[in-house]
Design a protein around this motif. Structure first.
Motif, PDB file in Angstrom:
ATOM      1  N   GLY A  93       0.870  -1.138  -0.034  1.00 52.28           N
ATOM      2  CA  GLY A  93      -0.086   0.072   0.060  1.00 52.28           C
ATOM      3  C   GLY A  93       0.733   1.307  -0.281  1.00 52.28           C
ATOM      4  N   LEU A  94       2.182   1.206   0.230  1.00 56.32           N
ATOM      5  CA  LEU A  94       2.683   2.616   0.165  1.00 56.32           C
ATOM      6  C   LEU A  94       2.859   3.322  -1.275  1.00 56.32           C
ATOM      7  CD1 LEU A  94       5.888   1.853   2.589  1.00 56.32           C
ATOM      8  CD2 LEU A  94       3.736   3.012   2.913  1.00 56.32           C
ATOM      9  N   ASP A  95       2.247   4.320  -1.368  1.00 50.01           N
ATOM     10  CA  ASP A  95       2.389   5.004  -2.617  1.00 50.01           C
ATOM     11  C   ASP A  95       3.392   5.975  -2.596  1.00 50.01           C
ATOM     12  OD1 ASP A  95       1.562   6.143  -5.056  1.00 50.01           O
ATOM     13  OD2 ASP A  95      -0.294   6.940  -4.327  1.00 50.01           O
ATOM     14  N   ILE A  96       4.665   5.799  -3.207  1.00 55.87           N
ATOM     15  CA  ILE A  96       5.690   6.478  -3.575  1.00 55.87           C
ATOM     16  C   ILE A  96       5.847   6.666  -4.945  1.00 55.87           C
ATOM     17  CG2 ILE A  96       8.122   6.854  -2.722  1.00 55.87           C
ATOM     18  CD1 ILE A  96       7.797   4.985  -0.530  1.00 55.87           C
ATOM     19  N   LYS A  97       5.877   8.002  -5.390  1.00 55.82           N
ATOM     20  CA  LYS A  97       5.853   8.171  -6.911  1.00 55.82           C
ATOM     21  C   LYS A  97       7.276   8.015  -6.977  1.00 55.82           C
ATOM     22  CE  LYS A  97       1.987  11.701  -6.696  1.00 55.82           C
ATOM     23  NZ  LYS A  97       1.678  12.966  -7.333  1.00 55.82           N
ATOM     24  N   GLY A  98       7.242   7.682  -8.488  1.00 56.66           N
ATOM     25  CA  GLY A  98       8.643   7.591  -9.398  1.00 56.66           C
ATOM     26  C   GLY A  98       9.619   6.501  -8.693  1.00 56.66           C
ATOM     27  N   VAL A  99       9.125   5.304  -8.061  1.00 53.87           N
ATOM     28  CA  VAL A  99       9.855   4.151  -8.031  1.00 53.87           C
ATOM     29  C   VAL A  99      10.003   3.385  -9.367  1.00 53.87           C
ATOM     30  CG1 VAL A  99      10.107   2.302  -6.588  1.00 53.87           C
ATOM     31  CG2 VAL A  99       9.090   4.009  -5.376  1.00 53.87           C
ATOM     32  N   SER A 100      11.224   3.286 -10.038  1.00 47.99           N
ATOM     33  CA  SER A 100      11.720   2.925 -11.065  1.00 47.99           C
ATOM     34  C   SER A 100      11.783   1.491 -10.982  1.00 47.99           C
ATOM     35  CB  SER A 100      12.675   3.748 -11.775  1.00 47.99           C
ATOM     36  OG  SER A 100      13.969   3.410 -10.912  1.00 47.99           O
ATOM     37  N   HIS A 101      12.482   0.836  -9.749  1.00 45.44           N
ATOM     38  CA  HIS A 101      12.716  -0.492  -9.762  1.00 45.44           C
ATOM     39  C   HIS A 101      12.272  -0.914  -8.444  1.00 45.44           C
ATOM     40  CE1 HIS A 101      15.260   0.767 -13.230  1.00 45.44           C
ATOM     41  NE2 HIS A 101      15.562  -0.527 -13.489  1.00 45.44           N
ATOM     42  N   VAL A 102      12.096  -2.469  -8.316  1.00 47.37           N
ATOM     43  CA  VAL A 102      11.827  -3.115  -7.350  1.00 47.37           C
ATOM     44  C   VAL A 102      12.722  -4.451  -7.470  1.00 47.37           C
ATOM     45  CG1 VAL A 102      10.378  -4.754  -6.209  1.00 47.37           C
ATOM     46  CG2 VAL A 102       9.417  -2.428  -6.646  1.00 47.37           C
ATOM     47  N   PHE A 103      13.449  -4.768  -6.283  1.00 45.76           N
ATOM     48  CA  PHE A 103      13.974  -5.820  -6.494  1.00 45.76           C
ATOM     49  C   PHE A 103      14.154  -6.691  -5.366  1.00 45.76           C
ATOM     50  CE2 PHE A 103      17.031  -2.468  -8.328  1.00 45.76           C
ATOM     51  CZ  PHE A 103      17.265  -3.116  -9.520  1.00 45.76           C
ATOM     52  N   ASN A 104      13.512  -8.131  -5.545  1.00 44.80           N
ATOM     53  CA  ASN A 104      13.486  -8.931  -4.729  1.00 44.80           C
ATOM     54  C   ASN A 104      14.644  -9.713  -4.484  1.00 44.80           C
ATOM     55  OD1 ASN A 104      10.355  -8.667  -4.287  1.00 44.80           O
ATOM     56  ND2 ASN A 104      10.000  -9.631  -6.283  1.00 44.80           N
ATOM     57  N   PHE A 105      15.471  -9.396  -3.154  1.00 44.15           N
ATOM     58  CA  PHE A 105      16.850  -9.814  -3.180  1.00 44.15           C
ATOM     59  C   PHE A 105      16.618 -11.275  -2.634  1.00 44.15           C
ATOM     60  CE2 PHE A 105      20.366 -10.583  -0.301  1.00 44.15           C
ATOM     61  CZ  PHE A 105      21.423 -10.127  -1.291  1.00 44.15           C
ATOM     62  N   ASP A 106      15.637 -11.651  -2.016  1.00 44.01           N
ATOM     63  CA  ASP A 106      14.920 -12.785  -1.703  1.00 44.01           C
ATOM     64  C   ASP A 106      13.763 -13.038  -2.430  1.00 44.01           C
ATOM     65  OD1 ASP A 106      17.013 -13.340   0.075  1.00 44.01           O
ATOM     66  OD2 ASP A 106      16.162 -12.062   1.759  1.00 44.01           O
ATOM     67  N   THR A 107      13.434 -14.417  -2.834  1.00 50.42           N
ATOM     68  CA  THR A 107      11.977 -14.578  -3.494  1.00 50.42           C
ATOM     69  C   THR A 107      11.209 -14.713  -2.139  1.00 50.42           C
ATOM     70  OG1 THR A 107      13.389 -15.901  -5.247  1.00 50.42           O
ATOM     71  CG2 THR A 107      10.865 -16.305  -4.857  1.00 50.42           C
ATOM     72  N   PRO A 108      10.112 -13.908  -2.530  1.00 52.26           N
ATOM     73  CA  PRO A 108       8.995 -14.128  -1.290  1.00 52.26           C
ATOM     74  C   PRO A 108       8.662 -15.495  -1.046  1.00 52.26           C
ATOM     75  CG  PRO A 108       8.216 -12.925  -3.261  1.00 52.26           C
ATOM     76  CD  PRO A 108       9.483 -13.221  -3.714  1.00 52.26           C
ATOM     77  N   TRP A 109       8.498 -15.746   0.172  1.00 54.47           N
ATOM     78  CA  TRP A 109       7.844 -17.074   0.708  1.00 54.47           C
ATOM     79  C   TRP A 109       6.537 -17.047   0.378  1.00 54.47           C
ATOM     80  CZ3 TRP A 109      10.466 -15.538   5.906  1.00 54.47           C
ATOM     81  CH2 TRP A 109      11.911 -15.860   5.889  1.00 54.47           C
TER      82      TRP A 109
END
Length: 476
Positions: A305-321
């Motif tokens: 739910g966090l709405d932060i504008k302009g986030v260009s990338h998300v990295f899953n350093f760990d694959t979520p469980w």
């Protein structure tokens, strides 16, 4: 369609225009009229669709007329995390600027004195996490029998965090004639049962398939060994045109370690996880929103739910469980029509977890494989000068092609003075000129020591520089 077509008041439309919005999102277009008509509502929507404004806007108009009473909030919004609750409060402050409405934020991790003072003065809107609300209710510091509207937000996350018994208890203490709105990204059986129990003839809105991921997000999985993860993360942060990024890990210890390592490598990085107090978490988020840091290492406390504008990338350093967490993690990018990129680092131990993610989302996440670098101009010219023979045209191994008669051989090129000085004794019979040797793909490849100042890939999933070293060892 515009917001004016939805039946909102002029004061609210002015606040919406000041905030910079002109057209409602699909869920806003469907939910706002229904809420204004005082109907119960079930909204199934993926993150980043404007869900929060779809209930905040009509609630402001509905609550505009009424009287506040001490310790008896007129409406209640339940959120699973402190960050989500704080974000909803920001929305009320922004859109309710032209209305005389009092709001209180009831969350853990902060002093209770100011919260109790606000409740004693009377509030129109109470935004709370279940734990703190239950605490105050059991102490007799709050009464819920005057609540006219109830919003249960992120219901599937409430289920994951074990809040369903608390929600059932809270709902049992509210007036039976209230208006109830439930929002969730997915609708598992437990949430369906909760809705059937506490909502009356609700209107159901589904703006996208449950657990789907945004089409604006280019998604990739990167196969590697665990020991290559940090090297891979540094490479992407330097080479994939990263403006702002959130790096998710499954463990708080990993979050702290990543933040420390990336700071040593010169990155502007912050961290947010469950061991931090609320003021520290808010401070880190403010730094990230303001651009003072552009990388945020986070646990799943920040995924929803966090709405932060302009986030260009998300990295899953760990694959979520949990596969649901994948949807909400990558939902931090590609918001409000913007494009985003999401990379999930997958090891051999993550095979089952990534398979569950792909099953939930209904897609096979493409494997990230940088394109081989193009050969140099000199190599291309030499290759064109001597095209490779087909297998049929080649002479059998150990045999030589028959020698042409002397009359058919090409004339030798004229010698220069320099050739004369270095000339070898001429054999009795000149051998035919050998064709230029074809440069192999491997010879044309540059070294694997990648440069950090190369341009970013022009196409999703492609990298035109050297293949990064962490991809040499594949978990496949």
């Amino acid at each position: 369609m515009t917001f004016a077509d939805l039946g909102l008041s002029d004061k609210l439309l002015q606040a919406v225009e000041t905030a910079g919005y002109s057209e409602p999102t699909p869920i806003q277009a469907e939910a706002i009229p229904a809420i204004l008509m005082m109907k119960d509502l079930i909204g199934i929507a993926q993150t980043g669709t404007g869900k929060t404004a779809s209930f905040v806007l009509p609630m402001i108009d509905v609550l505009d007329n009424g009287r506040r009473r001490a310790l008896m909030p007129r409406s209640l919004i339940l959120e699973p995390t402190r960050e989500l609750a704080a974000q909803v409060a920001e929305n009320f402050e922004k859109y309710g600027a032209n209305h005389d409405l009092k709001m209180a934020l009831l969350i853990g991790g902060v002093q209770m004195g100011d919260q109790l003072k606000a409740l004693n003065e009377g509030v129109d809107v109470l935004i709370a996490t279940p734990g703190r609300l239950m605490d105050l209710f059991e102490r007799g510091k709050i009464m819920l029998n005057g609540c006219e509207l109830l919003v249960i937000d992120e219901a599937d996350r409430m289920l994951d965090m074990g809040f369903i018994p608390d929600i059932e208890f809270i709902c049992s203490k509210l007036p039976a004639t209230r208006q109830t709105m439930l929002f969730s990204a997915t609708m598992p059986p437990v949430i369906k049962k909760l809705a059937d129990k506490f909502l009356t003839n609700p209107k159901q809105i589904e703006v996208s398939r449950a657990a789907s991921t945004s089409e604006n997000i280019a998604q990739f999985k990167v196969m590697m060994t665990p020991r290559k993860k940090k090297e891979a993360l540094r490479w992407f942060l330097r080479n994939d045109n990263v403006n702002t990024a959130i790096v998710f890990s499954n463990k708080k210890t990993t979050v702290r370690d990543l933040a420390k390592t990336l700071k040593k490598d010169g990155f502007k990085v912050g961290e947010i996880h469950g061991d931090m107090d609320q003021s520290s978490r808010i401070a880190e988020l403010d730094l990230f929103k303001s651009g003072q840091i552009n990388i945020l290492a986070a646990s799943d406390v920040a995924a929803r739910g966090l709405d932060i504008k302009g986030v260009s990338h998300v990295f899953n350093f760990d694959t979520p469980w949990h596969p649901d967490d994948y949807v909400h993690r990558i939902g931090r990018t590609g918001r409000a029509g913007a494009k985003g990129r999401a990379f999930t680092f997958v090891t051999a131990e993550d095979a089952e977890a990534i398979a569950n993610v792909e099953k939930l989302t209904g897609m096979v996440i493409p494997l990230y494989a940088p394109a081989k670098p193009a050969p140099s101009a000199e190599a291309e010219q030499e290759t064109r000068a001597a095209p490779e023979k087909s297998r049929e045209d080649r002479s059998p191994r150990g045999e030589r092609s028959p020698r042409k008669p002397r009359s058919e051989r090409s004339e030798p090129k004229a010698r220069t003075d320099r050739d004369e000085d270095n000339a070898r004794p001429e054999p009795s019979e000149a051998k035919p000129a050998r064709a230029p040797r074809k440069v192999s793909d491997k010879a044309a490849e540059p070294r694997r020591n990648y440069r950090e100042d190369r341009d970013p890939p022009s196409e999703p999933g492609e990298w035109n520089g050297p293949v990064p070293g962490f991809l040499d060892i594949s978990a496949t």
